[in-house]
Motif scaffolding. Structure first.
Motif, short mmCIF file in Angstrom:
data_model
loop_
_atom_site.label_atom_id
_atom_site.label_comp_id
_atom_site.label_asym_id
_atom_site.label_seq_id
_atom_site.Cartn_x
_atom_site.Cartn_y
_atom_site.Cartn_z
N HIS A 43 0.86 -1.18 0.00
CA HIS A 43 0.00 0.00 0.00
C HIS A 43 0.90 1.24 0.00
CE1 HIS A 43 0.98 -0.45 4.22
NE2 HIS A 43 0.17 0.48 4.66
N HIS A 56 -6.71 -3.10 7.12
CA HIS A 56 -5.86 -1.93 7.36
C HIS A 56 -6.55 -0.74 6.68
CE1 HIS A 56 -2.07 -0.13 8.46
NE2 HIS A 56 -1.94 0.39 7.27
N HIS A 73 0.96 3.97 2.18
CA HIS A 73 1.25 4.77 3.37
C HIS A 73 2.74 5.11 3.36
CE1 HIS A 73 -2.50 3.32 5.83
NE2 HIS A 73 -2.77 4.29 4.97
N ASP A 102 1.30 -4.73 7.27
CA ASP A 102 0.30 -3.94 7.99
C ASP A 102 -1.01 -4.71 7.95
OD1 ASP A 102 2.42 -2.12 7.40
OD2 ASP A 102 1.06 -0.45 7.77
ZN ZN Z 1 -0.18 1.33 6.63
#
Ligand code: ZN
Ligand code: ZN
Length: 319
Positions: free
Chosen positions: A104, A186, A106, A207
């Motif tokens: 992802h 998440h 982030h 995560d």
């Molecule tokens: Zn994350």
């Protein structure tokens, strides 16, 4: 790229592989080197340099996999910078081809990309695969962190051949390595991957908050992970901390160990260490995890992921 299936359904995981999916496709002229996994960044959320994090490391999520002639990088956290230095030293002026698989976008999973030296060498080919979690398109999101005023060089201006592919399917190949994806629990869109190499499988869920034991997602996760040789999984919180952070999208150590035991995982690496946990605290959590396994008379081997450590597959004696 297999484009036969398409999914926005967050409950979906790729189904378990057929026997053929575990083997590399024929045609390799010589046997590739054994599979190895190297940790370049193991921390969650934000880098944590300093004397109290020297043992396990302070860089964020980045794991290198060498398997069946492929270089596959899992996540582009700040650990990616160190990997880049080593790759440039290893390949020198030779062209380098690698695949970067993102779970992802982030920050702690992409911030190493602008500092990844191989993207500044024109002979290199970098394929970036991931899912879009913001409905802007993966390329727009990745290029965004390198736009002015955040960074002096745009992602589209770097000399290397960088191809960004937004994944629509939950299973695909990287060379002979079969990859299955599974949506993680998440915030936003986040996945975990399982890589099937000729030496065994590696699952990566940096995560993830595990579903409750009685939820259908729990059963799906067990099926997805069953028999994994090396599982790298978010175990950021202990039970007490988890009670204060339920719904944050991160794992509880006791639940992660229980899942690994149920899924008959062989080796578990605790990952995404909390930025507030120093080396002593992580060692305590590791000791607790090993006690849980011993209490159940399990065969599972548990380690805390440690920057700079290489793990070889298959386990000794299996090849
Ligand atoms: Zn994350
Ligand atoms: Zn993270």
């Amino acid at each position: 790229m297999n484009a036969s299936s398409k999914s926005d359904d967050k409950s979906r995981c790729a189904s378990r592989p057929s026997a053929a999916g575990k083997r590399p496709v024929p045609g390799a002229a010589r046997a590739p080197a054994p599979t190895r996994v190297k940790f370049w960044g193991v921390r969650g959320s934000i880098p944590t340099p300093g004397p109290t994090t020297v043992k396990y490391g302070g860089n964020t999520s980045c794991v290198e996999v060498r398997a069946d002639g492929q270089i596959i990088v899992l996540d582009a956290g700040t650990g990616l910078r160190l990997l880049g230095l080593e790759l440039v030293a290893e390949f020198d002026a030779q062209p380098l081809e690698l695949t970067l698989l993102l779970t992802h976008t982030h920050w702690d999973h992409i911030q190493g990309l602008p500092f990844f030296l191989p993207v500044y060498k024109p002979q290199n080919h970098l394929r970036i695969l991931g899912y879009d979690g913001a409905r802007h398109g993966l390329e727009v999101v990745l290029a965004g962190q390198m736009e002015s005023p955040f960074f002096p060089i745009g992602l589209r201006e770097v000399p290397a051949n960088v191809r960004i592919e937004e994944l629509k399917t939950m299973s695909f190949n990287i060379g002979p390595v079969r990859v299955h994806a599974c949506f993680a629990s998440h915030p936003g869109k986040c996945v975990g991957y399982r890589l099937f190499t000729s030496d065994g499988s590696i699952a990566f869920f940096p995560d993830n908050e595990l579903p409750r034991q009685d939820a259908s997602g729990h059963r799906k996760m067990i099926d997805f992970l069953r028999g994994t040789d090396v599982l790298i999984m978010d175990a950021q919180f202990d039970t007490r901390e988890y009670q204060q952070h339920t719904g944050w999208g991160h794992g509880c150590l006791d639940d992660v160990v229980a899942l690994a035991l149920q899924a008959e995982v062989k080796r578990l690496f605790l990952f995404h260490h909390d930025p507030n946990h120093d080396d002593a605290r992580i060692s305590q959590m590791l000791a607790h995890a090993r006690k849980l396994v011993a209490a159940r008379k399990g065969k599972l081997k548990v380690e805390a992921a440690q920057e700079g450590v290489t793990v070889k597959l298959p386990a000794p004696g299996r090849r």
